[in-house]
Design a protein around this motif. Structure first.
Motif, PDB file in Angstrom:
ATOM      1  N   ILE A 102      -5.576   1.355 -11.973  1.00 22.56           N
ATOM      2  CA  ILE A 102      -6.909   1.363 -11.461  1.00 22.56           C
ATOM      3  C   ILE A 102      -7.291  -0.088 -11.042  1.00 22.56           C
ATOM      4  N   LYS A 103      -7.118  -0.760 -12.037  1.00 26.06           N
ATOM      5  CA  LYS A 103      -7.241  -2.274 -11.960  1.00 26.06           C
ATOM      6  C   LYS A 103      -6.756  -2.858 -10.678  1.00 26.06           C
ATOM      7  N   HIS A 104      -5.333  -2.580 -10.992  1.00 27.01           N
ATOM      8  CA  HIS A 104      -4.352  -2.797  -9.614  1.00 27.01           C
ATOM      9  C   HIS A 104      -4.960  -2.535  -8.300  1.00 27.01           C
ATOM     10  N   GLU A 105      -5.194  -1.492  -8.116  1.00 29.59           N
ATOM     11  CA  GLU A 105      -5.968  -0.998  -6.776  1.00 29.59           C
ATOM     12  C   GLU A 105      -7.208  -1.302  -6.456  1.00 29.59           C
ATOM     13  N   ILE A 106      -8.060  -1.755  -7.510  1.00 30.94           N
ATOM     14  CA  ILE A 106      -9.447  -2.568  -7.052  1.00 30.94           C
ATOM     15  C   ILE A 106      -8.886  -3.927  -6.470  1.00 30.94           C
ATOM     16  N   LEU A 107      -7.969  -4.491  -7.272  1.00 34.04           N
ATOM     17  CA  LEU A 107      -7.575  -5.823  -6.755  1.00 34.04           C
ATOM     18  C   LEU A 107      -6.990  -5.840  -5.331  1.00 34.04           C
ATOM     19  N   LEU A 108      -6.060  -4.949  -5.057  1.00 35.55           N
ATOM     20  CA  LEU A 108      -5.581  -4.817  -3.779  1.00 35.55           C
ATOM     21  C   LEU A 108      -6.595  -4.674  -2.687  1.00 35.55           C
ATOM     22  N   LYS A 109      -7.563  -3.787  -3.133  1.00 36.43           N
ATOM     23  CA  LYS A 109      -8.750  -3.715  -2.181  1.00 36.43           C
ATOM     24  C   LYS A 109      -9.708  -5.006  -1.960  1.00 36.43           C
ATOM     25  N   GLY A 110      -9.623  -5.718  -2.968  1.00 32.64           N
ATOM     26  CA  GLY A 110     -10.409  -6.802  -2.996  1.00 32.64           C
ATOM     27  C   GLY A 110      -9.533  -7.877  -2.136  1.00 32.64           C
TER      28      GLY A 110
ATOM     29  N   ILE B  62      -0.619  -6.897   3.042  1.00 32.25           N
ATOM     30  CA  ILE B  62      -1.332  -7.826   2.275  1.00 32.25           C
ATOM     31  C   ILE B  62      -0.463  -8.918   1.956  1.00 32.25           C
ATOM     32  N   GLU B  63       0.851  -8.667   1.612  1.00 30.78           N
ATOM     33  CA  GLU B  63       1.755  -9.653   1.654  1.00 30.78           C
ATOM     34  C   GLU B  63       1.982 -10.590   2.842  1.00 30.78           C
ATOM     35  N   LYS B  64       2.005  -9.765   3.841  1.00 23.61           N
ATOM     36  CA  LYS B  64       2.284 -10.704   4.976  1.00 23.61           C
ATOM     37  C   LYS B  64       0.896 -11.609   5.109  1.00 23.61           C
ATOM     38  N   GLN B  65      -0.309 -11.277   4.987  1.00 18.22           N
ATOM     39  CA  GLN B  65      -1.471 -12.051   5.224  1.00 18.22           C
ATOM     40  C   GLN B  65      -1.474 -13.239   4.060  1.00 18.22           C
ATOM     41  N   TRP B  66      -0.714 -12.982   3.054  1.00 16.20           N
ATOM     42  CA  TRP B  66      -0.763 -14.066   2.091  1.00 16.20           C
ATOM     43  C   TRP B  66       0.055 -15.261   2.641  1.00 16.20           C
ATOM     44  N   SER B  67       1.170 -14.619   3.300  1.00 15.90           N
ATOM     45  CA  SER B  67       1.998 -15.652   3.782  1.00 15.90           C
ATOM     46  C   SER B  67       1.511 -16.200   5.159  1.00 15.90           C
TER      47      SER B  67
ATOM     48  N   ILE C 277       0.916  -1.385   0.004  1.00 12.20           N
ATOM     49  CA  ILE C 277      -0.148   0.116   0.112  1.00 12.20           C
ATOM     50  C   ILE C 277       0.699   1.106  -0.046  1.00 12.20           C
ATOM     51  N   ARG C 278       0.749   2.079  -0.842  1.00 14.02           N
ATOM     52  CA  ARG C 278       1.549   3.226  -1.124  1.00 14.02           C
ATOM     53  C   ARG C 278       0.659   4.646  -0.978  1.00 14.02           C
ATOM     54  N   ALA C 279       1.381   5.542  -1.033  1.00 17.69           N
ATOM     55  CA  ALA C 279       0.611   7.146  -0.832  1.00 17.69           C
ATOM     56  C   ALA C 279      -0.183   7.373  -2.091  1.00 17.69           C
ATOM     57  N   GLY C 280      -1.536   7.590  -1.866  1.00 16.71           N
ATOM     58  CA  GLY C 280      -2.491   7.780  -2.909  1.00 16.71           C
ATOM     59  C   GLY C 280      -3.230   6.709  -3.379  1.00 16.71           C
ATOM     60  N   TYR C 281      -2.909   5.472  -2.381  1.00 17.87           N
ATOM     61  CA  TYR C 281      -3.831   4.381  -2.809  1.00 17.87           C
ATOM     62  C   TYR C 281      -5.237   4.440  -2.295  1.00 17.87           C
ATOM     63  N   ALA C 282      -6.262   4.423  -2.937  1.00 19.46           N
ATOM     64  CA  ALA C 282      -7.546   4.387  -2.545  1.00 19.46           C
ATOM     65  C   ALA C 282      -7.821   3.466  -1.275  1.00 19.46           C
ATOM     66  N   CYS C 283      -7.168   2.094  -1.334  1.00 21.09           N
ATOM     67  CA  CYS C 283      -7.798   1.395  -0.207  1.00 21.09           C
ATOM     68  C   CYS C 283      -6.790   1.763   1.009  1.00 21.09           C
ATOM     69  N   CYS C 284      -6.259   2.607   0.953  1.00 25.87           N
ATOM     70  CA  CYS C 284      -5.413   2.901   2.382  1.00 25.87           C
ATOM     71  C   CYS C 284      -6.100   3.340   3.376  1.00 25.87           C
ATOM     72  N   THR C 285      -5.933   2.834   4.565  1.00 28.04           N
ATOM     73  CA  THR C 285      -6.626   2.898   6.103  1.00 28.04           C
ATOM     74  C   THR C 285      -5.880   4.237   6.515  1.00 28.04           C
ATOM     75  N   GLU C 286      -6.805   4.500   7.707  1.00 27.84           N
ATOM     76  CA  GLU C 286      -6.390   5.710   8.310  1.00 27.84           C
ATOM     77  C   GLU C 286      -4.935   5.275   9.067  1.00 27.84           C
ATOM     78  N   THR C 287      -4.710   4.198   9.790  1.00 26.89           N
ATOM     79  CA  THR C 287      -3.565   3.647  10.365  1.00 26.89           C
ATOM     80  C   THR C 287      -2.416   3.722   9.396  1.00 26.89           C
ATOM     81  N   GLU C 288      -2.611   3.391   7.992  1.00 27.08           N
ATOM     82  CA  GLU C 288      -1.546   3.152   7.170  1.00 27.08           C
ATOM     83  C   GLU C 288      -1.105   4.430   6.492  1.00 27.08           C
ATOM     84  N   ALA C 289      -2.101   5.413   6.365  1.00 30.93           N
ATOM     85  CA  ALA C 289      -2.076   6.688   5.977  1.00 30.93           C
ATOM     86  C   ALA C 289      -0.947   7.310   7.024  1.00 30.93           C
ATOM     87  N   ALA C 290      -1.279   7.185   8.237  1.00 33.68           N
ATOM     88  CA  ALA C 290      -0.494   7.734   9.218  1.00 33.68           C
ATOM     89  C   ALA C 290       1.196   7.255   9.103  1.00 33.68           C
TER      90      ALA C 290
END
Length: 332
Positions: free
Chosen positions: A217-225, A129-134, A55-68
């Motif tokens: 945009i597709k990439h960010e939709i998938l990350l959110k998914g 997300i990568e950590k959860q895959w693992s 998750i990087r700056a500007g990503y729509a799926c970014c949470t408040e904790t991640e944005a901080a």
């Protein structure tokens, strides 16, 4: 929380999966689908994109904790957007696309260098997300495949593997590959095709592999998914839940003299007109087919002959994106 350098290289198809085709040093025989060139490669370098799941700056799926965490470099500064003082990291994230129109001041009121601060922000990446895959999938694969191999060799008399987990793992491979799920891909491409005309300069891309607005945009939709899936909701989770209810895994065993191949898009649906079946090789000797069944009765392993195995390998090759992988024990 930000991603350290060692976690930048992220596998779309996990190493633990590819390792079944590799030798003890992690080498696999890789074939370029375009020119049929074959060469040994280490699985560490295969099917990877730096920060693909981060998750990087500007990503729509970014949470408040991640944005901080991402905007932590701005903690000692005041950020203005027009005449408005922006104090919320989540708000900063939502307007990051217009960073050029920010005014950043030090606490003493002097103007700070935006170029330097932007470089620091771009280095901040959250790797949840990568950590959860693992944790949820990759850490259990070897154990379940070992149980599966033992269960096959002992004619079902040993401890049965967790076939629900194996089914879920196979379905995540479908979504994780660079092609991603075919049904999602078809619907998205139909809706988002006008965005293919918007080309993004290399210097402005989120990831170098995505040259158009449609792909970003597709990439960010998938990350959110993916994130929603880990929380038990969303399109990926719903797809997996439906498949678990509507299919039964059929274990297919290859002819002794022929191995299953795999690829950078190893989990896919083939067939048509209601005869679709989801295929995924699990090892060079074992393939899982998700068969549509109403009674959910478990099916005994199916021994395939050489002709059927070759036909399946052709389907695996046809569905590969760029690379086909052979067992390193094969001569190719």
């Amino acid at each position: 929380m930000p991603t350290p350098d060692s976690e930048k290289n992220q596998h779309l198809i996990p190493r633990v999966y590819l390792s079944k085709w590799a030798n003890s040093s992690g080498t696999i025989l890789s074939e370029n689908k375009g020119n049929n060139d074959k060469k040994p490669r280490n699985i560490r370098s295969l099917c990877t994109i730096n920060n693909f799941f981060s998750i990087r700056a500007g990503y729509a799926c970014c949470t408040e904790t991640e944005a901080a965490a991402i905007f932590e470099p701005l903690e000692q500064y005041h950020v203005y957007y027009g005449n408005e003082l922006i104090e919320s990291p989540l708000k900063l994230n939502s307007i990051y696309y217009d960073f050029g129109n920010w005014t950043i001041k030090r606490k003493d009121g002097s103007i700070a260098s935006k170029k330097t601060l932007k470089a620091k922000i771009e280095q901040q990446k959250v790797n949840c997300i990568e950590k959860q895959w693992s944790i949820r999938f990759e850490s259990r694969w070897n154990e379940q495949i070992s149980l599966l191999e033992c269960w096959i060799s002992e004619n079902g008399k040993s401890l049965k593997p967790d076939f629900d987990f194996i089914t879920k793992f196979i379905l995540t491979l479908d979504w994780r590959s660079i092609e991603s799920n075919a049904l999602f891909q078809g619907i998205y491409n139909e809706v988002a095709s006008p965005l293919d005309e918007i080309k993004i300069p290399k210097s402005e891309r989120e990831l170098i592999q995505f040259p158009t607005a449609s792909e970003e945009i597709k990439h960010e939709i998938l990350l959110k998914g993916f994130r929603k899936m880990f929380n038990g909701k969303g399109m990926v989770y719903n797809h997996m839940s439906t498949a678990l209810q509507a299919t039964t895994p059929l274990v297919c065993i290859t002819d002794a003299c022929i191995n299953f191949q795999t690829s950078d898009n190893p989990s896919f649906v083939c067939g048509k007109n209601g005869e679709e079946v989801h295929l995924c090789p699990a090892t060079p000797k074992i393939l899982i087919a998700l068969i549509k069944r109403n009674d959910k009765k478990f099916l005994k392993p199916l021994q395939l002959n050489a002709i059927t195995t070759c036909r399946i390998n052709k389907a695996i090759r046809d569905n590969a994106s760029s690379y086909i992988f052979h067992s390193n024990l094969d001569e190719g």
